[in-house]
Design a protein around this motif. Structure first.
Motif, PDB file in Angstrom:
ATOM      1  N   ALA A   1      46.155  33.007  32.686  1.00  0.00           N
ATOM      2  CA  ALA A   1      45.107  32.646  33.634  1.00  0.00           C
ATOM      3  C   ALA A   1      44.480  31.310  33.257  1.00  0.00           C
TER       4      ALA A   1
ATOM      5  N   VAL B   1      45.220  30.832  37.298  1.00  0.00           N
ATOM      6  CA  VAL B   1      44.432  31.265  38.458  1.00  0.00           C
ATOM      7  C   VAL B   1      43.741  30.074  39.120  1.00  0.00           C
TER       8      VAL B   1
ATOM      9  N   TYR C   1      41.248  39.066  36.709  1.00  0.00           N
ATOM     10  CA  TYR C   1      42.287  38.102  36.352  1.00  0.00           C
ATOM     11  C   TYR C   1      43.674  38.723  36.479  1.00  0.00           C
TER      12      TYR C   1
ATOM     13  N   ALA D   1      43.771  35.585  29.044  1.00  0.00           N
ATOM     14  CA  ALA D   1      44.155  36.543  30.098  1.00  0.00           C
ATOM     15  C   ALA D   1      45.588  36.347  30.574  1.00  0.00           C
TER      16      ALA D   1
ATOM     17  N   GLY E   1      36.030  37.014  38.870  1.00  0.00           N
ATOM     18  CA  GLY E   1      36.790  37.452  37.699  1.00  0.00           C
ATOM     19  C   GLY E   1      35.971  37.514  36.425  1.00  0.00           C
ATOM     20  N   THR E   2      35.137  36.521  36.199  1.00  0.00           N
ATOM     21  CA  THR E   2      34.366  36.512  34.959  1.00  0.00           C
ATOM     22  C   THR E   2      33.233  37.537  34.987  1.00  0.00           C
TER      23      THR E   2
ATOM     24  N   GLN F   1      44.593  38.569  40.050  1.00  0.00           N
ATOM     25  CA  GLN F   1      44.864  37.182  40.430  1.00  0.00           C
ATOM     26  C   GLN F   1      46.214  36.720  39.899  1.00  0.00           C
TER      27      GLN F   1
END
Length: 169
Positions: free
Chosen positions: A81, A41, A29, A78, A148-149, A32
């Motif tokens: 995000a 994001v 994140y 984040a 990302g996760t 991004q």
């Protein structure tokens, strides 16, 4: 119960939606956000959690519930995000639900001030079978390990001194 939100998200180009032309990013994140200049994001589904919480509030009131539990955590926000995972969003939605329900319903977010590593630690204490869970955006049979996760989850397990059991490594 299913609620079809397809028409609401029809105008979004969120990379998680099947009609999107965007690829799901293979980056953290932080990386991004650096590319978006701090804007949400590409995996941010516009106001998704606001819609979910509003639907949950209506249902909860009909079922005489007094609390909705919301699982957002610090890493979800984040930065910016996912703005609908922030402390400010949670507090605002809680206030709106409280007022809009005639002060009969509230939202609790027990993880809002915890990061994923802290949540994993608590799950390890409770013996959560993490090998059967994952957070991947790809929606396949196994986690991709690069979205990302997946990156956040891997780091959360590493912060607890173990490898993510869903990755089978």
């Amino acid at each position: 119960m299913e609620i079809d939100l397809t028409s609401i998200f029809a105008y979004s180009n969120c990379s998680l939606l099947t009609h999107s032309q965007e690829e799901i990013p293979e980056a953290s994140y932080g990386e991004q956000l650096a590319q978006t200049g701090g804007a949400p994001v590409s995996t941010y589904v516009p106001f998704r959690n606001g819609l979910f919480l509003s639907c949950a509030a209506s249902l909860a009131l009909s079922l005489d519930c007094q609390v909705i539990y919301y699982g957002a955590h610090m890493d979800d926000a984040a930065g910016n995000a996912y703005p609908d995972c922030s402390q400010a969003f949670y507090e605002s939605m809680n206030q709106a639900v409280w007022e809009g329900s005639g002060k009969a319903l509230r939202i609790e977010a027990p993880f809002i001030n915890q990061n994923k590593g802290q949540i994993v630690a608590r799950g390890l204490e409770l013996k959560v079978p993490y090998q059967f869970t994952w957070s991947c955006y790809e929606g396949k049979e196994r986690p991709c390990g690069v979205c990302g996760t997946c990156i956040d989850r891997r780091k959360a397990f590493e912060a607890n001194g173990i490898k993510d059991p869903a990755l089978g490594e």
